[in-house]
Scaffold this active site. Structure first.
Site, PDB file in Angstrom:
ATOM      1  N   ASP A   6      -9.566  72.678  45.272  1.00  0.00           N
ATOM      2  CA  ASP A   6      -9.384  71.070  44.894  1.00  0.00           C
ATOM      3  C   ASP A   6     -10.465  70.958  43.441  1.00  0.00           C
ATOM      4  OD1 ASP A   6      -8.798  68.324  45.402  1.00  0.00           O
ATOM      5  OD2 ASP A   6     -10.967  68.336  45.989  1.00  0.00           O
ATOM      6  N   TYR A  20     -11.974  70.099  54.725  1.00  0.00           N
ATOM      7  CA  TYR A  20     -10.610  69.651  54.442  1.00  0.00           C
ATOM      8  C   TYR A  20     -10.246  68.994  55.825  1.00  0.00           C
ATOM      9  CZ  TYR A  20     -10.072  67.729  49.739  1.00  0.00           C
ATOM     10  OH  TYR A  20     -10.057  67.716  48.465  1.00  0.00           O
ATOM     11  N   ASP A  75     -18.957  79.738  41.316  1.00  0.00           N
ATOM     12  CA  ASP A  75     -19.878  79.009  40.242  1.00  0.00           C
ATOM     13  C   ASP A  75     -19.108  79.898  38.996  1.00  0.00           C
ATOM     14  OD1 ASP A  75     -20.917  80.791  41.693  1.00  0.00           O
ATOM     15  OD2 ASP A  75     -22.903  80.046  41.250  1.00  0.00           O
ATOM     16  N   LYS A  77     -17.505  81.438  47.940  1.00  0.00           N
ATOM     17  CA  LYS A  77     -18.924  81.394  47.621  1.00  0.00           C
ATOM     18  C   LYS A  77     -19.844  82.438  48.866  1.00  0.00           C
ATOM     19  CE  LYS A  77     -22.200  79.158  45.350  1.00  0.00           C
ATOM     20  NZ  LYS A  77     -22.702  79.024  44.218  1.00  0.00           N
TER      21      LYS A  77
END
Ligand code: NAP
Length: 405
Positions: free
Chosen positions: A295, A150, A271, A218
């Site tokens: 987000d 971002y 995930d 992640k």
């Protein structure tokens, strides 16, 4: 000035009885939603404090209205006014996809250093949910708001900058990227920004007697960005030795049972996290994550408790806070007095909490809950609740006010 909120030395707010609060109505459906939200917030404050307290809302310009009037999308004066008033509220603002200017929402968060995007997700009785047992859903997301992808450092394929970045990557990593047809984006994640975000999430968990904090990352793939987020996040946990137990310590020392009064600091790969919150929502409580993960998970969790129309949010820094809807401008419904104003109304309730006006905030939340139980709701909820009566955006605000008793 007597109507301005100020900061005390300990960082808490000093709120006068008639504070001036800047608001941005927003683009698209924003003006409809804002009118409805202001009506409800004013009514709740009036009902709770019998006229002793009142918010003086002050319109500031951003987005299409600002561009029409000043030729700028986000005038400096708007940022200055929010900065000096410490607390503001806004509707959604348009951002073009794949072209045009950068997001104004992102610019406001970055310019004012509103480093934590806080989004509570709690099931409201009577709201249709696609999940089994939605009553178990009560989470709050702390999303890092100032960096990650971002940050907006990116170069279009074929530009000189993209080619230079590709040459640098080739030299340093040996990876060959197509130099004419590869766009480049940079993902910065820093120690200090991670730590202040995770600290805020843990402090919230302590102050509100929550059970656990989960670092969502992640880090298995993006080792030096998301992996570093995890590493620095776990380090913050060690700053609270009397309150925080890591998952490692849970098994090494406590036989898998969280000791009374302690908060478990977990971590989950992003995930996996998506299936975890869907299938075992009661096991997740406070979630701290980098910007992009935040987000995505925000919209999933919002959908689990009835959709974007009811999902509130706040962008909070150490100097000021801006409360805003989680959804966008829903442009196809602009000017139709149709969409659900619940997201901005509930963001307003978060704002009242932040100001220390909790009684008024509770009144807003209970009245919205009652309107939903009465099955008198906007189209998004009406299409899912059998026998519901569909109300316009403004009528829903009236209904909520009527439910204040
Ligand atoms: P969106 O405006 O959030 O709308 C997507 C869909 O969500 C709508 O078509 C509608 O679903 C539902 N929805 C959104 N707001 C609702 C409300 N108040 N009540 C009921 N349903 C609601 O997302 P988008 O179409 O992807 O984005 C449109 C613009 O908003 C873009 O320019 C985007 O950049 C901007 N945006 C701004 C913000 C922000 O200001 N913070 C956040 C996100 C997006 P149905 O079609 O099923 O009725």
């Amino acid at each position: 000035m007597k109507n301005i909120i100020t900061l005390n030395n300990d960082g808490s707010l000093n709120v006068p009885d008639t504070p001036q609060i800047p608001y941005i109505p927003g683009d698209g459906t924003g003006p409809d939603i804002w009118k409805a939200a202001q009506r409800v917030l004013d009514a709740a404050v009036e009902k709770t404090y019998g006229g002793k307290k009142k918010i003086r809302f002050l319109e500031v310009l951003a987005g299409e209205a600002a561009f029409e009037q000043t030729g700028e999308w986000l005038p400096k004066e708007t940022l200055e006014t929010i900065k000096t008033h410490r607390v503001a509220i806004k509707g959604p603002l348009t951002t073009p996809v794949g072209k045009g200017m950068r997001s104004l929402n992102v610019a406001i968060r970055q310019e004012l250093d509103l480093f934590a995007c806080i989004r509570p997700v709690k099931y409201i009785q009577g709201v249709p949910s696609p999940c089994n047992g939605p009553e178990a859903i009560n989470m709050i997301i702390f999303r890092e708001n100032t960096e990650d992808l971002y940050k907006g450092i990116e170069w279009e394929a074929g530009t000189e900058e993209a080619k230079q970045a590709i040459a640098f990557i080739r030299e340093k990593s040996g990876q060959n990227l197509d130099e004419n047809f590869t766009g480049i984006g940079i993902k910065p994640i820093s120690r200090d920004n991670t730590k202040r975000l995770v600290r805020k999430a843990i402090q919230y968990a302590i102050d509100h007697n929550r059970q656990n904090v989960t670092l969502m990352h992640k880090g298995n793939i993006m080792k030096f960005t998301e992996g570093a987020f995890l590493k620095w996040g776990l380090e913050v946990g060690t700053e609270f030795p009397h309150k925080i137990v890591s998952e490692q310590a849970l098994w090494d020392k406590y036989d898998g049972k969280v000791p009374q009064g302690k908060i478990l600091l977990k971590d989950r790969i992003a995930d996996n996290m998506f299936q975890q919150v869907l299938m075992r929502p009661s096991e997740y409580d406070v979630i701290a994550c980098p910007n992009l993960n935040g987000d995505y998970i925000s919209d999933l969790l919002a959908a689990m408790v009835g959709g974007l129309g009811l999902a509130p949010g706040a962008n909070v820094g150490s100097e000021c806070a801006v409360f805003e809807a989680t959804h966008g401008t829903a442009p196809k419904y602009a000017g139709m007095d149709k969409v659900n104003p619940g997201s901005v109304i509930l963001s307003g309730a978060m704002m009242l909490d932040h100001m220390g006006w909790q009684e008024a905030a509770e009144l807003v939340r209970s009245a919205i809950g009652q309107a939903i139980l009465n099955k008198r709701v906007t189209y998004d909820l009406a299409r899912q609740i059998p026998l519901a009566i569909e109300l316009k955006c403004s009528e829903f605000a009236e209904e909520i006010c009527a439910c204040m008793g």
